[in-house]
Design a protein around this motif. Structure first.
Motif, PDB file in Angstrom:
ATOM      1  N   GLN A   1       3.711   4.098   3.685  1.00  0.00           N
ATOM      2  CA  GLN A   1       2.440   4.750   3.360  1.00  0.00           C
ATOM      3  C   GLN A   1       1.290   3.738   3.441  1.00  0.00           C
ATOM      4  O   GLN A   1       0.173   4.078   3.803  1.00  0.00           O
ATOM      5  CB  GLN A   1       2.492   5.355   1.948  1.00  0.00           C
ATOM      6  CG  GLN A   1       3.563   6.422   1.725  1.00  0.00           C
ATOM      7  CD  GLN A   1       4.906   5.843   1.338  1.00  0.00           C
ATOM      8  OE1 GLN A   1       5.361   4.844   1.874  1.00  0.00           O
ATOM      9  NE2 GLN A   1       5.575   6.489   0.411  1.00  0.00           N
TER      10      GLN A   1
ATOM     11  N   ALA B   1       0.368   3.274   7.007  1.00  0.00           N
ATOM     12  CA  ALA B   1      -0.447   4.414   7.459  1.00  0.00           C
ATOM     13  C   ALA B   1      -1.896   4.235   7.009  1.00  0.00           C
ATOM     14  O   ALA B   1      -2.829   4.449   7.796  1.00  0.00           O
ATOM     15  CB  ALA B   1       0.125   5.723   6.911  1.00  0.00           C
TER      16      ALA B   1
ATOM     17  N   MET C   1      -4.053   1.911   9.142  1.00  0.00           N
ATOM     18  CA  MET C   1      -4.348   2.281  10.531  1.00  0.00           C
ATOM     19  C   MET C   1      -5.840   2.462  10.777  1.00  0.00           C
ATOM     20  O   MET C   1      -6.312   2.255  11.885  1.00  0.00           O
ATOM     21  CB  MET C   1      -3.643   3.599  10.905  1.00  0.00           C
ATOM     22  CG  MET C   1      -2.140   3.515  10.849  1.00  0.00           C
ATOM     23  SD  MET C   1      -1.376   5.025  11.459  1.00  0.00           S
ATOM     24  CE  MET C   1      -2.070   6.266  10.412  1.00  0.00           C
TER      25      MET C   1
ATOM     26  N   LEU D   1       3.852   6.619  14.105  1.00  0.00           N
ATOM     27  CA  LEU D   1       2.427   6.443  13.769  1.00  0.00           C
ATOM     28  C   LEU D   1       1.630   6.088  15.019  1.00  0.00           C
ATOM     29  O   LEU D   1       0.494   6.541  15.203  1.00  0.00           O
ATOM     30  CB  LEU D   1       2.256   5.362  12.693  1.00  0.00           C
ATOM     31  CG  LEU D   1       2.801   5.717  11.296  1.00  0.00           C
ATOM     32  CD1 LEU D   1       2.752   4.498  10.367  1.00  0.00           C
ATOM     33  CD2 LEU D   1       2.031   6.868  10.660  1.00  0.00           C
TER      34      LEU D   1
ATOM     35  N   ALA E   1      -2.514   5.020  16.591  1.00  0.00           N
ATOM     36  CA  ALA E   1      -2.603   3.775  15.820  1.00  0.00           C
ATOM     37  C   ALA E   1      -2.248   2.606  16.731  1.00  0.00           C
ATOM     38  O   ALA E   1      -1.642   2.795  17.798  1.00  0.00           O
ATOM     39  CB  ALA E   1      -1.644   3.822  14.643  1.00  0.00           C
TER      40      ALA E   1
ATOM     41  N   LEU F   1      -7.927   8.541  14.770  1.00  0.00           N
ATOM     42  CA  LEU F   1      -6.558   8.926  15.119  1.00  0.00           C
ATOM     43  C   LEU F   1      -6.588  10.369  15.610  1.00  0.00           C
ATOM     44  O   LEU F   1      -7.440  11.142  15.175  1.00  0.00           O
ATOM     45  CB  LEU F   1      -5.660   8.838  13.881  1.00  0.00           C
ATOM     46  CG  LEU F   1      -5.540   7.458  13.236  1.00  0.00           C
ATOM     47  CD1 LEU F   1      -5.009   7.571  11.803  1.00  0.00           C
ATOM     48  CD2 LEU F   1      -4.610   6.563  14.064  1.00  0.00           C
TER      49      LEU F   1
ATOM     50  N   SER G   1       4.616   8.904   4.844  1.00  0.00           N
ATOM     51  CA  SER G   1       3.572   8.162   5.552  1.00  0.00           C
ATOM     52  C   SER G   1       3.057   8.993   6.724  1.00  0.00           C
ATOM     53  O   SER G   1       1.867   8.982   7.031  1.00  0.00           O
ATOM     54  CB  SER G   1       4.094   6.790   5.997  1.00  0.00           C
ATOM     55  OG  SER G   1       4.402   6.753   7.344  1.00  0.00           O
TER      56      SER G   1
ATOM     57  N   ASN H   1       0.567  11.586   5.348  1.00  0.00           N
ATOM     58  CA  ASN H   1      -0.739  10.960   5.107  1.00  0.00           C
ATOM     59  C   ASN H   1      -1.449  10.681   6.433  1.00  0.00           C
ATOM     60  O   ASN H   1      -2.648  10.902   6.578  1.00  0.00           O
ATOM     61  CB  ASN H   1      -0.584   9.666   4.308  1.00  0.00           C
ATOM     62  CG  ASN H   1      -0.436   9.932   2.809  1.00  0.00           C
ATOM     63  OD1 ASN H   1      -0.466  11.079   2.370  1.00  0.00           O
ATOM     64  ND2 ASN H   1      -0.270   8.881   2.024  1.00  0.00           N
ATOM     65  N   ALA H   2      -0.685  10.201   7.412  1.00  0.00           N
ATOM     66  CA  ALA H   2      -1.282   9.878   8.717  1.00  0.00           C
ATOM     67  C   ALA H   2      -1.805  11.136   9.399  1.00  0.00           C
ATOM     68  O   ALA H   2      -2.899  11.143   9.977  1.00  0.00           O
ATOM     69  CB  ALA H   2      -0.246   9.194   9.599  1.00  0.00           C
TER      70      ALA H   2
END
Ligand code: UD1
Length: 416
Positions: A307, A310, A313, A336, A341, A358, A373, A376-377
């Motif tokens: 996380q 992420a 990034m 990711l 990223a 992103l 993660s 969240n990303a």
């Protein structure tokens, strides 16, 4: 198979109540197998891993009921000290029945867990510890057989403060003859709570929460009740989402369990406010890149490494993330990178060059924390992200989409 669909790039704001800690409840469920009578555990998260542990305990002979976060375990009927491969392979924490069952029956048969998505994950400290307490340990067709009519207390020093081995050996030692000292014990809050629970059952453990546990064997244990501590990994996951996307309060947490995480978040420029059992994070105008190295508690947890990667990034510059606990735990990195990223991996070190933006993509969960993660990303990325193999996330996060939706996220689950 289910998928999670995220339409990202939107701010998050609000409060999320944190569930009971998965890694605390699983060993305490195993400990309840040691006693005749009914133990009650409250604030139990409804997770795939909790339900797997219930299935295993029923195979072992316990009567278990689980309703609205309250779990009762009747250990009077426990009669089968065996953990089969089919369950252990889906959840390594099943290995936690090793200590309690040898303590109760003088013998136990537990499938060897094998590897997992992030490397070999051996159990040699658990087995060596049991041998030092006098057990005969053999391997037969993928199963560990351990036997000892009565374990004998001893001073054991772990080469590394393993969470699982500390829990297993502590459970094995509470009813052994004499005194066991565990040096270089894990100090994680989940192990601290396991020891407190056993003390409530009549065990005699001192040094709880430190790296040296002194366990004086008692003749018998009795049932006890306990409320599970909040999940510091779930809390950290939401705080990192907030630090990327707005202002998020995690409620019902123990802030001192999150100290290392909060101090890293502050280094990014985020504002942290602690009020009793609530912590609020407000994102920085300009997210600063912050290097991070995982360590055992009270260090930064490996369970929040993915996380953190992420979060970094979108930082304004480059950061370096090193995992010293699990060197291979980086299966989230290629996923990711699919979102745009710029992460480069060298052994156990991820070098993250912050990017301006992103873009959503299809990605795949590989383990529990990697999935968190990726969610969240996905929320940080513009456009749609589809996350597949989400059974991983259901192992360790309760009502995850509902909790993110309450913060304003556009996230839903579809069945294919
Ligand atoms: C627990 C957590 C997991 C977390 C990890 C580290 C549960 C159910 N799982 O896993 O989420 O990521 O702690 O905080 O609580 N090791 C050995 N031999 C052993 C045991 C461990 O070499 O016998 C090594 C491991 O490979 C690893 C390190 O020690 O490199 C830490 O492992 P350990 O603390 O045992 O983790 P787990 O208890 O498996």
């Amino acid at each position: 198979m289910d998928k999670i669909i995220i339409n990202g790039g939107k701010p998050l704001e609000g409060t999320v109540k944190i569930s009971g800690a998965k890694n605390a409840v699983l060993p305490m469920m195993a400990a309840a197998l040691m006693v005749d009578g009914i133990s009650t555990i409250t604030r139990v998260p409804n997770l795939r891993d909790t339900r797997t542990m219930i299935r295993l305990m029923e195979i072992i002979g316990a009567k278990v009921s689980f309703k609205n976060g309250t779990l009762t375990v009747d250990g009077s009927t426990v009669n089968n000290p065996e953990a089969p491969y089919d369950l252990v392979k889906t959840m390594r924490a099943s290995f936690y029945v090793l200590g309690p069952l040898i303590a109760r029956f003088g013998e136990v048969k537990v499938s060897l867990p094998g590897g997992c998505a992030w490397g070999p994950r051996p159990v040699d400290y658990h087995l060596k510890g049991l041998e030092e307490l006098g057990a005969k340990v053999t391997l037969d067709s993928g199963y560990i057989l351990a036997e000892s009519p009565k374990l004998q207390g001893k001073t054991i020093r772990f080469e590394y403060p393993s969470v699982g081995a500390t829990g297993n050996i502590a459970m094995a030692a509470v009813t052994a003859n004499g005194t066991t000292i565990i040096e270089n014990a894990a100090r994680e809050p989940e192990i601290e709570q396991l020891c407190l629970f056993m003390n409530k059952m009549g065990a005699d453990i001192s040094g709880v929460g430190t790296d040296e546990l002194t366990i004086t064997g008692v003749k018998q244990l009795h049932p006890a009740d306990i409320e599970v501590i909040p999940d510091r990994v779930e809390a950290g996951t939401f705080l990192m989402a907030g630090a990327a996307l707005g202002e998020v309060t995690v409620q019902d947490v123990v802030p001192k369990h999150l100290k290392a995480v909060l101090s890293k978040l502050e280094e990014t420029g985020a504002k942290i406010e602690i009020k009793g059992d609530a912590v609020t994070v407000t994102k920085a105008e300009n997210l600063a890149p912050v290097d991070m190295t995982t360590a055992v508690f009270p260090g930064f947890p490996t369970d929040l490494q993915a996380q953190w990667v992420a979060l970094m990034m979108l930082a304004n510059g480059s950061s370096v993330v090193t995992d010293t606990v699990y060197h291979d735990r980086f299966s989230h990195v290629p996923e990711l990178n699919r979102l745009g990223a710029n992460i480069h991996l060298e052994n156990n070190v991820a070098i993250i060059r912050g990017v301006k933006k992103l873009l959503g993509a299809s990605v795949m969960s590989t383990d529990i924390r990697a999935s968190a993660s990726l969610i969240n990303a996905g929320l940080m990325a513009e456009g749609q992200t589809d996350l597949s193999r989400i059974y991983h996330i259901d192992r360790g996060y309760e009502n995850i989409e509902a909790k993110y939706r309450a913060l304003g996220a556009d996230i839903s689950r579809i069945s294919e």
